[in-house]
Each structure stands twice: as structure tokens, then as C-alpha cells.
Design a protein around this motif. Structure first.
Motif, PDB file in Angstrom:
ATOM      1  N   THR A   1       0.809  -1.220   0.000  1.00  0.00           N
ATOM      2  CA  THR A   1       0.000   0.000   0.000  1.00  0.00           C
ATOM      3  C   THR A   1       0.843   1.271   0.000  1.00  0.00           C
ATOM      4  O   THR A   1       0.375   2.324  -0.442  1.00  0.00           O
ATOM      5  N   ARG A   2       2.079   1.187   0.470  1.00  0.00           N
ATOM      6  CA  ARG A   2       2.914   2.389   0.537  1.00  0.00           C
ATOM      7  C   ARG A   2       3.540   2.740  -0.811  1.00  0.00           C
ATOM      8  O   ARG A   2       4.322   3.675  -0.912  1.00  0.00           O
ATOM      9  N   PHE A   3       3.178   1.980  -1.850  1.00  0.00           N
ATOM     10  CA  PHE A   3       3.527   2.402  -3.207  1.00  0.00           C
ATOM     11  C   PHE A   3       2.699   3.608  -3.641  1.00  0.00           C
ATOM     12  O   PHE A   3       3.060   4.296  -4.589  1.00  0.00           O
ATOM     13  N   ALA A   4       1.584   3.865  -2.983  1.00  0.00           N
ATOM     14  CA  ALA A   4       0.659   4.924  -3.394  1.00  0.00           C
ATOM     15  C   ALA A   4       1.305   6.301  -3.234  1.00  0.00           C
ATOM     16  O   ALA A   4       2.226   6.490  -2.427  1.00  0.00           O
ATOM     17  N   PRO A   5       0.825   7.294  -3.993  1.00  0.00           N
ATOM     18  CA  PRO A   5       1.459   8.624  -3.966  1.00  0.00           C
ATOM     19  C   PRO A   5       1.399   9.310  -2.611  1.00  0.00           C
ATOM     20  O   PRO A   5       2.302  10.076  -2.271  1.00  0.00           O
ATOM     21  N   GLU A   6       0.355   9.056  -1.804  1.00  0.00           N
ATOM     22  CA  GLU A   6       0.265   9.741  -0.518  1.00  0.00           C
ATOM     23  C   GLU A   6       1.380   9.331   0.432  1.00  0.00           C
ATOM     24  O   GLU A   6       1.711  10.076   1.357  1.00  0.00           O
ATOM     25  N   ALA A   7       1.996   8.154   0.211  1.00  0.00           N
ATOM     26  CA  ALA A   7       3.157   7.733   0.999  1.00  0.00           C
ATOM     27  C   ALA A   7       4.457   7.996   0.254  1.00  0.00           C
ATOM     28  O   ALA A   7       5.461   8.380   0.852  1.00  0.00           O
ATOM     29  N   ALA A   8       4.444   7.802  -1.077  1.00  0.00           N
ATOM     30  CA  ALA A   8       5.668   7.906  -1.859  1.00  0.00           C
ATOM     31  C   ALA A   8       6.126   9.346  -2.043  1.00  0.00           C
ATOM     32  O   ALA A   8       7.329   9.632  -2.028  1.00  0.00           O
ATOM     33  N   LEU A   9       5.187  10.273  -2.232  1.00  0.00           N
ATOM     34  CA  LEU A   9       5.584  11.669  -2.462  1.00  0.00           C
ATOM     35  C   LEU A   9       6.281  12.286  -1.247  1.00  0.00           C
ATOM     36  O   LEU A   9       7.314  12.954  -1.404  1.00  0.00           O
ATOM     37  N   PRO A  10       5.766  12.095  -0.001  1.00  0.00           N
ATOM     38  CA  PRO A  10       6.546  12.570   1.154  1.00  0.00           C
ATOM     39  C   PRO A  10       7.911  11.903   1.255  1.00  0.00           C
ATOM     40  O   PRO A  10       8.892  12.555   1.636  1.00  0.00           O
TER      41      PRO A  10
ATOM     42  N   ALA B   1       9.686  10.908  -1.283  1.00  0.00           N
ATOM     43  CA  ALA B   1      10.512  11.532  -2.319  1.00  0.00           C
ATOM     44  C   ALA B   1      11.063  12.871  -1.838  1.00  0.00           C
ATOM     45  O   ALA B   1      12.236  13.211  -2.074  1.00  0.00           O
ATOM     46  N   TRP B   2      10.228  13.650  -1.156  1.00  0.00           N
ATOM     47  CA  TRP B   2      10.678  14.919  -0.597  1.00  0.00           C
ATOM     48  C   TRP B   2      11.746  14.699   0.469  1.00  0.00           C
ATOM     49  O   TRP B   2      12.745  15.424   0.517  1.00  0.00           O
ATOM     50  N   GLU B   3      11.572  13.696   1.294  1.00  0.00           N
ATOM     51  CA  GLU B   3      12.556  13.396   2.339  1.00  0.00           C
ATOM     52  C   GLU B   3      13.893  12.976   1.735  1.00  0.00           C
ATOM     53  O   GLU B   3      14.956  13.370   2.225  1.00  0.00           O
ATOM     54  N   LEU B   4      13.842  12.198   0.661  1.00  0.00           N
ATOM     55  CA  LEU B   4      15.089  11.828  -0.015  1.00  0.00           C
ATOM     56  C   LEU B   4      15.818  13.062  -0.532  1.00  0.00           C
ATOM     57  O   LEU B   4      17.052  13.134  -0.492  1.00  0.00           O
TER      58      LEU B   4
ATOM     59  N   GLN C   1       9.773   4.390  -0.004  1.00  0.00           N
ATOM     60  CA  GLN C   1      11.066   4.873  -0.478  1.00  0.00           C
ATOM     61  C   GLN C   1      11.383   4.290  -1.852  1.00  0.00           C
ATOM     62  O   GLN C   1      11.946   4.971  -2.709  1.00  0.00           O
ATOM     63  N   LEU C   2      11.011   3.029  -2.068  1.00  0.00           N
ATOM     64  CA  LEU C   2      11.252   2.396  -3.363  1.00  0.00           C
ATOM     65  C   LEU C   2      10.488   3.131  -4.461  1.00  0.00           C
ATOM     66  O   LEU C   2      11.046   3.446  -5.528  1.00  0.00           O
ATOM     67  N   ALA C   3       9.200   3.408  -4.198  1.00  0.00           N
ATOM     68  CA  ALA C   3       8.399   4.136  -5.182  1.00  0.00           C
ATOM     69  C   ALA C   3       8.950   5.542  -5.408  1.00  0.00           C
ATOM     70  O   ALA C   3       8.955   6.048  -6.539  1.00  0.00           O
ATOM     71  N   ALA C   4       9.419   6.174  -4.337  1.00  0.00           N
ATOM     72  CA  ALA C   4      10.007   7.511  -4.465  1.00  0.00           C
ATOM     73  C   ALA C   4      11.258   7.477  -5.335  1.00  0.00           C
ATOM     74  O   ALA C   4      11.476   8.371  -6.157  1.00  0.00           O
ATOM     75  N   LEU C   5      12.068   6.455  -5.171  1.00  0.00           N
ATOM     76  CA  LEU C   5      13.281   6.333  -5.983  1.00  0.00           C
ATOM     77  C   LEU C   5      12.937   6.115  -7.458  1.00  0.00           C
ATOM     78  O   LEU C   5      13.588   6.672  -8.343  1.00  0.00           O
ATOM     79  N   VAL C   6      11.925   5.298  -7.711  1.00  0.00           N
ATOM     80  CA  VAL C   6      11.482   5.095  -9.099  1.00  0.00           C
ATOM     81  C   VAL C   6      11.044   6.430  -9.699  1.00  0.00           C
ATOM     82  O   VAL C   6      11.369   6.751 -10.853  1.00  0.00           O
ATOM     83  N   LEU C   7      10.317   7.216  -8.917  1.00  0.00           N
ATOM     84  CA  LEU C   7       9.877   8.528  -9.387  1.00  0.00           C
ATOM     85  C   LEU C   7      11.068   9.429  -9.694  1.00  0.00           C
ATOM     86  O   LEU C   7      11.115  10.075 -10.756  1.00  0.00           O
TER      87      LEU C   7
END
Length: 267
Positions: free
Chosen positions: A52-61, A63-66, A237-243
């Protein structure tokens, strides 16, 4: 009587605004909506709860943290260094070789089969050989990037040379131009657009190859970061890295396009 000013400039200005801003934003929002819809579907499936943490509401924050933590810069710097070295080596070898092959019908016949055969081999298929040949993991990854990038540049250059009008070469020789002068004043200006198109294509292929190549024994880079996030089940974090990989790749492609547009060998 002075000519009447028409309103044709306004539509052109408005069209430019649409092309540069509105349409890209619309495309990005469409992609975001699809991503959100996929996240909602995953949430509705109990067996997919772990993802579920692949979703944008978890991945976008994430991505910002990275970005603000510097972790993205650290990972991207290692990856950009490797792809930069691989691309430079590919260009330095492929462009001169492409000019030579494109200038000689005999060489084109001799090299046609082996070059096409090697071009069709997946760059990742060279991984075992790269590991055996190179003493460091970095060297092996750079080699894989080189193998991904060299063929698009080589073939684009060779085909561009073939399209140069022979009459132009004869005129240059009759005017006393040296081989180096013909290369600089005729060949390079003629093939520059095709070479840049080949570099753009090569960069795209190399960027795709980079991430799985960094699954090798390195401890840095975007591919390593993705592998690490997967191992610790940090799917946001994985989804954020893909983004971020997509964003950085898009920026690199835009840089090559800008360089191609500004390249002017005739000046």
C-alpha cells in the motif's frame, strides 16, 4: 499608411504557453491520477496490503525526504558519474568509428554482420563477462553502460555520413580543402543532428540499463538504493526512488535536446 497590427501574435503566444506549461502539467496530473487510482486498488485488496505504501500519498513525502536529506543527491551522484563515463567513452569511440565506416562501402560490408550481431545482444547479457574482465564493480558497470550506448551513436553516425552528398566532398577537394578541413567544415556539420539524435537514444538505453547494472556489488547509486529499499520493505522509499529516476532521466533527455537545438557548426 502603416500596416494594421493583427491579433495573430496572441494565439502563437498562447499556443507556446500551452506547449511549454499547460500540456506537460496536464500529462503529469493524468499520470498522478492513474498512480493514485492504482494505490486505491491495492488498498482494496487485502492480499496486497504490504504494497500500500507504493501509493502517492506515501511515496511523495518519501521523495521529498530523499531530496531534503541529501540521500538522493548522494545516490544520483554515483549513478550520474558512472553513466557520464560510459557515455563519454561510447561517444569518443562510436563517432570516429562511425565516420570511418560510413565513408567506406567496403568497411560497411565487412562490419555489417558483426556490428548488427553485437547490437542485438542485450547490454545486461555482458554482465558475467564484465565481472570477469574488470577488477572493480564500477568498471564493470561502466562497461555495461558503454555497451548500451555505443551502438545507437555508431549507427546514427555511419548512416549520417552515407547521406552526405558526394558532390559536396568533390567540391571541397577541388577547392583545396585538407582532409581535416573537410572533416571539420563539411562532415561534422552535416552529421551533427543525426549524431545528437543517436546520443539521445543511447542515453535513454543507458539510463534504463543503469539501475539493474547497479544491482552488482556496488554500495552506491540509484540501483543500489532501490535494491536496499526492497530488502528492508521500504516500499514508499522504493516508489520515491522510481519517481526520481524518471525525473532525472527526463531532465537528462531535455539537456541533450537543448544541446542539439543549440548546436550550430556553421557559425
Amino acid at each position: 499608411m502603416s500596416p494594421t497590427i493583427t491579433g495573430s501574435a496572441a494565439p502563437r503566444w498562447a499556443q507556446g504557453l500551452l506547449d511549454r506549461i499547460a500540456y506537460p502539467i496536464a500529462g503529469a496530473l493524468s499520470l498522478l491520477i492513474l498512480w493514485w487510482a492504482g494505490g486505491q486498488y491495492i488498498k482494496a485488496q487485502p492480499e496486497l496490503f504490504a504494497f500500500t505504501r507504493f501509493a502517492p500519498e506515501a511515496a511523495l513525502p518519501a521523495a521529498w525526504e530523499l531530496l531534503v536529506s541529501g540521500a538522493l543527491l548522494e545516490a544520483a551522484s554515483a549513478s550520474l558519474y558512472r553513466i557520464g563515463i560510459g557515455m563519454v567513452l561510447a561517444i569518443l569511440i562510436a563517432v570516429p568509428l562511425g565516420i570511418v565506416v560510413g565513408s567506406s562501402a567496403m568497411l560497411r560490408r565487412v562490419t555489417g554482420f558483426p556490428f548488427q550481431l553485437l547490437r542485438m545482444v542485450s547490454p545486461l547479457a555482458w554482465m558475467p563477462i564484465a565481472v570477469m574482465i574488470f577488477a572493480t564493480w564500477n568498471g564493470a558497470i561502466v562497461f555495461l553502460i558503454f555497451m548500451a550506448a555505443v551502438w545507437p551513436v555508431l549507427f546514427s553516425t555511419a548512416f549520417a555520413v552515407q547521406r552526405i552528398d558526394p558532390l559536396h566532398s568533390r567540391v571541397a577537394r577541388n577547392l583545396g580543402a585538407s582532409p581535416l578541413g573537410r572533416l571539420w567544415r563539411l562532415t561534422l556539420p552535416s552529421i551533427a543532428p543525426d549524431v545528437m539524435a543517436g546520443i539521445r537514444l543511447a542515453l535513454g538505453v543507458a539510463w534504463v540499463v543503469l539501475v539493474p547494472a547497479e544491482y552488482l556489488g556496488v554500495t552506491s547509486g540509484l540501483g543500489y538504493a532501490i535494491n536496499d529499499a526492497r530488502d528492508i520493505l521500504a516500499y514508499d522509499q522504493l516508489a520515491a526512488l522510481v519517481l526520481w529516476i524518471g525525473v532525472i532521466g527526463y531532465m537528462l533527455d531535455g539537456l541533450v535536446v537543448t544541446l542539439a537545438r543549440r548546436l550550430d557548426w556553421q557559425s
